[in-house]
Design a protein around this motif. Structure first.
Motif, PDB file in Angstrom:
ATOM      1  N   GLU A   1      63.271 -27.387   0.257  1.00  0.00           N
ATOM      2  CA  GLU A   1      62.110 -28.204   0.615  1.00  0.00           C
ATOM      3  C   GLU A   1      61.546 -27.812   1.976  1.00  0.00           C
ATOM      4  OE1 GLU A   1      60.919 -32.980   0.668  1.00  0.00           O
ATOM      5  OE2 GLU A   1      62.961 -32.319   0.191  1.00  0.00           O
ATOM      6  N   GLY A   2      62.434 -27.385   2.884  1.00  0.00           N
ATOM      7  CA  GLY A   2      61.993 -26.999   4.215  1.00  0.00           C
ATOM      8  C   GLY A   2      61.217 -25.699   4.250  1.00  0.00           C
ATOM      9  N   ASN A   3      61.228 -24.944   3.151  1.00  0.00           N
ATOM     10  CA  ASN A   3      60.496 -23.675   3.087  1.00  0.00           C
ATOM     11  C   ASN A   3      59.163 -23.801   2.360  1.00  0.00           C
ATOM     12  OD1 ASN A   3      62.448 -22.008   4.438  1.00  0.00           O
ATOM     13  ND2 ASN A   3      63.734 -22.200   2.627  1.00  0.00           N
ATOM     14  N   PHE A   4      58.747 -25.047   2.144  1.00  0.00           N
ATOM     15  CA  PHE A   4      57.426 -25.313   1.558  1.00  0.00           C
ATOM     16  C   PHE A   4      56.353 -25.021   2.604  1.00  0.00           C
ATOM     17  CE2 PHE A   4      54.060 -28.627   0.881  1.00  0.00           C
ATOM     18  CZ  PHE A   4      53.520 -28.088  -0.270  1.00  0.00           C
ATOM     19  N   VAL A   5      55.412 -24.128   2.263  1.00  0.00           N
ATOM     20  CA  VAL A   5      54.339 -23.749   3.179  1.00  0.00           C
ATOM     21  C   VAL A   5      53.097 -24.591   2.942  1.00  0.00           C
ATOM     22  CG1 VAL A   5      52.843 -21.859   3.953  1.00  0.00           C
ATOM     23  CG2 VAL A   5      55.220 -21.396   3.343  1.00  0.00           C
ATOM     24  N   GLY A   6      52.804 -24.892   1.679  1.00  0.00           N
ATOM     25  CA  GLY A   6      51.633 -25.709   1.404  1.00  0.00           C
ATOM     26  C   GLY A   6      51.266 -25.715  -0.066  1.00  0.00           C
ATOM     27  N   GLN A   7      50.399 -26.652  -0.424  1.00  0.00           N
ATOM     28  CA  GLN A   7      49.829 -26.736  -1.765  1.00  0.00           C
ATOM     29  C   GLN A   7      48.320 -26.654  -1.620  1.00  0.00           C
ATOM     30  OE1 GLN A   7      51.356 -29.647  -4.584  1.00  0.00           O
ATOM     31  NE2 GLN A   7      49.276 -30.160  -5.228  1.00  0.00           N
ATOM     32  N   ILE A   8      47.743 -25.572  -2.115  1.00  0.00           N
ATOM     33  CA  ILE A   8      46.322 -25.301  -1.934  1.00  0.00           C
ATOM     34  C   ILE A   8      45.561 -25.691  -3.195  1.00  0.00           C
ATOM     35  CG2 ILE A   8      44.616 -23.500  -1.485  1.00  0.00           C
ATOM     36  CD1 ILE A   8      46.919 -21.930  -0.109  1.00  0.00           C
ATOM     37  N   SER A   9      44.468 -26.391  -3.012  1.00  0.00           N
ATOM     38  CA  SER A   9      43.566 -26.722  -4.120  1.00  0.00           C
ATOM     39  C   SER A   9      42.455 -25.683  -4.157  1.00  0.00           C
ATOM     40  CB  SER A   9      42.968 -28.117  -3.928  1.00  0.00           C
ATOM     41  OG  SER A   9      43.978 -29.101  -3.901  1.00  0.00           O
ATOM     42  N   ILE A  10      42.251 -25.101  -5.336  1.00  0.00           N
ATOM     43  CA  ILE A  10      41.256 -24.036  -5.482  1.00  0.00           C
ATOM     44  C   ILE A  10      40.170 -24.493  -6.447  1.00  0.00           C
ATOM     45  CG2 ILE A  10      40.867 -21.645  -6.166  1.00  0.00           C
ATOM     46  CD1 ILE A  10      43.769 -21.088  -5.510  1.00  0.00           C
ATOM     47  N   ALA A  11      38.962 -24.548  -5.955  1.00  0.00           N
ATOM     48  CA  ALA A  11      37.842 -24.986  -6.789  1.00  0.00           C
ATOM     49  C   ALA A  11      37.572 -23.970  -7.893  1.00  0.00           C
ATOM     50  CB  ALA A  11      36.599 -25.179  -5.931  1.00  0.00           C
ATOM     51  N   LYS A  12      37.484 -24.466  -9.141  1.00  0.00           N
ATOM     52  CA  LYS A  12      37.267 -23.578 -10.282  1.00  0.00           C
ATOM     53  C   LYS A  12      35.801 -23.248 -10.511  1.00  0.00           C
ATOM     54  CE  LYS A  12      39.588 -26.105 -13.301  1.00  0.00           C
ATOM     55  NZ  LYS A  12      40.339 -26.539 -14.514  1.00  0.00           N
ATOM     56  N   GLY A  13      34.915 -24.042  -9.951  1.00  0.00           N
ATOM     57  CA  GLY A  13      33.484 -23.818 -10.160  1.00  0.00           C
ATOM     58  C   GLY A  13      32.937 -24.560 -11.351  1.00  0.00           C
TER      59      GLY A  13
END
Length: 632
Positions: free
Chosen positions: A220-232
């Protein structure tokens, strides 16, 4: 010297369970036990060794469980007796390229390359099946009867393993998908460098479960991030549910303390706030008092101290609401910033001095956000493929720009290796070549793809592409050629000499060796005499070489020189002589002398090439002390 100086290669992947047991017993030798005649661990005693309290029974704890999880873990640690066979006719620049395209079940591939690429991969990107209820195929190595199998889907691979089609009508819908991902991520983690990173594309059907799996596998400590990517576009036809306009990108690193996240380039809009300027260039200012999280004195006591304003008053970092806050840096660094003219004083509405710090535009990047809405989505990615092929051959390819950004923010150096074991249309390979063309790098890619067939009604099938790998390989060929053409228009120099647009094609297959190699004790002396060689008749020297590379943990992209240069050579020089492989049936004195002249680190020979044991001993005595001799 004696015969013990010669190693016998196992020619199969290592059993990670045995390795783990050995490592644990080094720490806790008193927990050793036996089970079914093999060394094992007393897990109850191990739990007690790791607890300050008395352990009596199983305790509830926070974790994600599902049917098949333990079987997946067992599968991830098990050994397999398969190999990767080179396919020169489908490769591009086979002898010189450092890139790989591997066809086969990606779990088997990960197992096979785990020794050759242990701790060597800087970045992994995967776009796995999203588990939306539509069919996806993966290998399930739990065998069942033909009748049971045909009742379900009627498909098997060459080893009678089920090729499982997971649909939402399956009672183990989530469990099967979780098992498929879990076992692959366990093996993939070991391939990452300590500062390596993995990006996983996913949608909202399984993102919550995938987060829990990754927390367990990577920590869990190596989680960098969760990115949301717009699909268009917005997908989803159910009027009673909210439509989906974004996909997600989960980002984990192997060791967060070693990982460096590189900021994104400043846009023209970002640059507008750098409106001030001095002799050093344009700059903006921020409050010297820390704002946001962890801004209280108790968080960083050493950052609470007085500084002197231009009117001589002492100022402490108090929050407007009254609590004791902190400055942005220590007192010693503050004094250094004063000397460097980085501190600016301004009066507020109450005519009181407030300190600010300068931030210059030059060389500055901006923090990576968790919303990426500035990348053209799958629609543009489909157009890129359509332009390359003059047809729409792939439904949901990922944009090259997405992969390029992932590489840039991951601090990918010019010689790093990027792995994609759900390769699909090979966008990752395209992006690696494109980035190398941009900055002159020599990054290498490893693409892995199951040879899944294309739909007979699809444009791809009608265009002659019967499998997904056929599309991926052809895309790399065409994309590489186009990148070279575009580069030649921009540069007067010939970029082809510097840009690797080739790839070695390797395909998963059963071992090159007959059963006698692995189970000689099961054969009688009379039966042993029936075998002139342990190598299968339909395998050539190059096939055997690559299985040896896998067994020794050697990278599969190293340069290979075959001597003599004929269709089925029996003598190979790998990486300028660091490894010599000679699979002649009978080794001659001149062969030994030639091997000695190359002063290799490793030599591999056929065990049957010796007429007697004394010949083995003489060979070891003849070779340099730094040479390791192994036999197959």
């Amino acid at each position: 010297m004696n015969q013990t100086n010669i190693n016998k290669l196992k020619m199969k992947t290592p059993n990670k369970t045995d390795i783990n047991i050995q490592d644990i017993l080094k720490l806790f030798p008193n927990i050793a036990t036996e089970k079914d005649g093999k060394k094992a661990i007393d897990f109850d005693l191990l739990r007690q060794m790791l607890s300050e309290d008395i352990i009596e029974g199983d305790e509830e704890r926070y974790r994600l469980d599902w049917p098949g999880k333990k079987a997946s873990l067992l599968k991830a640690n098990s050994s397999i007796s398969k190999t990767l066979r080179p396919c020169k006719e489908e490769s591009v620049d086979f002898d010189t390229t450092q890139n790989l395209y591997i066809e086969g079940d990606n779990f088997e591939v990960l197992k096979l390359i785990q020794e050759s690429y242990l701790g060597k991969i800087k970045m992994i990107y995967i776009d796995p099946p999203y588990n939306t209820g539509k069919d996806f195929v993966y290998r399930d190595n739990f065998k069942e009867s033909k009748e049971e199998f045909e009742e379900k889907i009627g498909l098997k691979d060459e080893d009678e393993n089920k090729l499982f089609k997971n649909t939402d009508s399956n009672g183990r819908f989530h469990s099967d998908w979780l098992s498929m991902m879990y076992e692959r991520l366990i093996v993939a983690r070991d391939l990452l460098k300590d500062d390596g990173v993995i990006f996983i594309s996913i949608d909202d059907n399984e993102v919550h479960n995938l987060r829990k799996i990754c927390d367990e596998v990577f920590g869990e400590g190596n989680f960098v991030g969760q990115i949301s990517i717009a699909k268009g576009t917005t997908t989803g036809q159910d009027a009673n549910k909210i439509g989906s306009s974004i996909d997600y990108l989960l980002v984990y690193t192997k060791k967060i303390d070693d990982f460096i996240l590189v900021g994104l380039p400043m846009t023209e809009k970002d640059k507008l706030r750098f409106s001030l300027e001095d002799s050093k260039g344009k700059y903006s200012i921020l409050q010297f008092r820390k704002t946001g999280s962890n801004d209280r004195r108790e968080d960083r006591p050493n950052l609470f101290y007085p500084i002197t304003a231009p009117d001589g008053t002492e100022i402490y970092p108090y929050h407007p609401s009254g609590y004791e806050s902190t400055w942005r840096t220590s007192l010693s660094s503050y004094k250094k910033w004063i000397d460097e003219d980085l501190i600016v004083w301004k009066k507020d509405s109450n005519d009181e001095y407030k300190p600010y710090v300068k931030y210059y535009l030059e060389g500055r990047t901006k923090q990576v956000p968790n919303l990426w809405n500035d990348i053209d989505g799958n629609k543009k990615a489909s157009l890129i493929i359509k332009k390359l092929f003059d047809k729409k051959l792939f439904d949901f390819p990922k944009p090259v720009e997405l992969l390029t950004r992932c590489m840039r923010i991951s601090n990918i150096s010019e010689n790093d290796i990027i792995l994609d074991f759900f390769s699909g249309s090979a966008t990752t390979a395209h992006a690696v070549m494109d980035l190398n063309a941009q900055d002159g790098g020599n990054r290498k890619f490893i693409m892995v793809q199951l040879p899944e067939t294309t739909d007979e009604k699809s444009e791809a099938f009608k265009a002659g592409y019967k499998t997904i790998p056929e599309i991926g390989k052809e895309r790399i060929r065409r994309a590489g050629k186009k990148i070279l053409e575009d580069n030649s228009k921009l540069n007067t120099q010939n970029s082809k000499l510097d840009l690797d647009i080739g790839f070695r094609v390797l395909k998963v297959d059963d071992t090159n060796f007959k059963d006698i190699y692995y189970h000689p004790s099961k054969l009688s002396q009379e039966q042993l005499g029936l075998f002139d060689t342990t190598i299968k008749e339909d395998r050539d020297g190059l096939d055997v070489l690559f299985q040896i590379l896998l067994d020794l943990g050697v990278e599969l992209s190293l340069p290979i020189n075959a001597i003599p240069n004929k269709e089925n050579p029996e003598f190979f020089i790998v990486e300028d002589g660091e490894l010599i492989v000679c699979i002649k049936d009978e080794i001659q004195k001149e062969d030994i002398e030639y091997i000695k002249s190359l002063n290799p680190l490793n030599v591999v020979l056929k065990e049957s090439c010796f007429k007697a044991d004394k010949d083995k001993i003489n060979l070891v005595q003849n070779l340099s002390l730094v040479t390791t001799v192994s036999v197959i």
